[in-house]
Design an enzyme around this catalytic site. Structure first.
Site, PDB file in Angstrom:
ATOM      1  N   ASP A  37       0.932  -1.415   0.037  1.00  0.00           N
ATOM      2  CA  ASP A  37      -0.027  -0.172  -0.064  1.00  0.00           C
ATOM      3  C   ASP A  37       0.954   1.299  -0.020  1.00  0.00           C
ATOM      4  O   ASP A  37       2.132   1.181   0.426  1.00  0.00           O
ATOM      5  CB  ASP A  37      -0.940  -0.165   1.261  1.00  0.00           C
ATOM      6  N   ASP A  57      -0.145   4.921   0.747  1.00  0.00           N
ATOM      7  CA  ASP A  57      -0.249   6.167   1.835  1.00  0.00           C
ATOM      8  C   ASP A  57      -0.301   5.559   3.168  1.00  0.00           C
ATOM      9  O   ASP A  57      -1.061   4.477   3.553  1.00  0.00           O
ATOM     10  CB  ASP A  57      -1.736   6.691   1.639  1.00  0.00           C
TER      11      ASP A  57
END
Length: 302
Positions: free
Chosen positions: A93, A95
């Site tokens: 991922d 953020d």
């Protein structure tokens, strides 16, 4: 990260990154959840390994997560009945995992709607909102924002502690690193200029005449798309799920972590932390540099 077919199963528990000398696992609590806990011969000075038999996976992971938060340590809980490695694909991922910010929140600050959007982001990461709807609602708040705002946020991008060291380690040993993000392509592309991410999937903001329209292209990169991306990339790279690692921090990452051989929750929300194989509440991603070879040796094919 996939569960075994048996409700009661056997595991190896890897314990590391104790916050201080007083930080320790409360075995008396865990003993209520298992038939036995036995320390294995020490193979690494900073990592302890325990064998746990007759334990319920869900209850054990939940108890470990709560103790990790309160007592200050990190851990991995892996089934003894599965093989892991050699690890060849790591999917991240973006953020709050690779970088310490949520880029949509920073864009919202530029648009003057920072607080409203940040509240929606937080609820979505906890799994309280449908991700597609929450993203559409947040992006709508960006309508009319000049594209220059994207460059402003790009200049704020820095990697979280340990990311660069781990990624260089992983690539050096012959692995690929990739990004599957519910964030946006301009920022994922920027990160790929700094580290050799070979595969990227993220959302695309629609713009017209130098302004954001408040819309996002479909399909939205949600939990299903993230998991499908990992599966697709593993197949393309010719590796198995047991050779894949997925790293995330929010509810939108859960399916991706479940699709991988080992799912790592990094400073994660409880929804993800209580389900992940490995939980980093104290340390950073460079902790995996010593841990992964140990797992391969203890339970692997490497």
């Amino acid at each position: 990260m996939a569960s075994t077919d048996l409700t009661m199963a056997d595991y190896f528990l890897y314990l590391f990154n104790q916050r201080d000398a007083e930080s320790k696992l409360n075995f008396s609590t865990l003993e209520n959840l298992s038939d036995s806990i036995e320390e294995q011969p020490q193979v690494h000075s900073g990592i302890k390994v325990y064998s746990i038999t007759g334990a319920d996976e869900s209850a054990l992971k939940s108890a470990l997560y709560e103790q990790s938060k309160s007592h200050g340590f990190d851990y991995c809980l892996l089934s003894q009945g599965r093989s892991y490695g050699p690890f060849k694909l790591a999917v991240f991922d973006m953020d709050s995992t690779l970088i310490p910010i949520e880029v949509i929140d920073e864009l919202a600050v530029q648009a003057g709607v920072g607080q409203q959007v940040a509240q929606i982001t937080e609820a979505a990461m906890r799994g309280e909102l449908d991700f597609n709807q929450s993203l559409e609602h947040r992006v709508k708040q960006l309508k009319g924002l000049p594209l220059e705002a994207i460059n402003v946020v790009k200049e704020q991008l820095v990697f979280n502690t340990g990311v660069e060291l781990f990624c260089h380690f992983f690539v050096h040993r012959g692995g690929e690193i990739a990004i599957a993000s519910g964030g946006f392509m301009p920022f994922a592309d920027e990160l790929s200029q700094r580290l050799p991410f070979s595969r990227i999937r993220a959302n695309r903001l629609i713009e017209s005449k130098g302004l954001l329209t408040g819309q996002v292209e479909y399909p939205i990169v949600n939990a299903d798309v993230k998991a499908a991306s990992l599966k697709e990339w593993a197949l393309d790279a010719g590796v198995t799920e047991q050779q894949c690692i997925a790293v995330g921090d929010g509810a939108n990452d859960l399916k991706m972590l479940q699709q991988s051989g080992i799912g790592v929750a990094f400073k994660a929300k409880p929804t993800l932390g209580k389900s992940a194989d490995c939980v980093l509440n104290v340390g950073y991603l460079d902790s995996l540099v010593e841990l992964l070879p140990l797992i391969e040796k203890q339970q692997g094919q490497g």
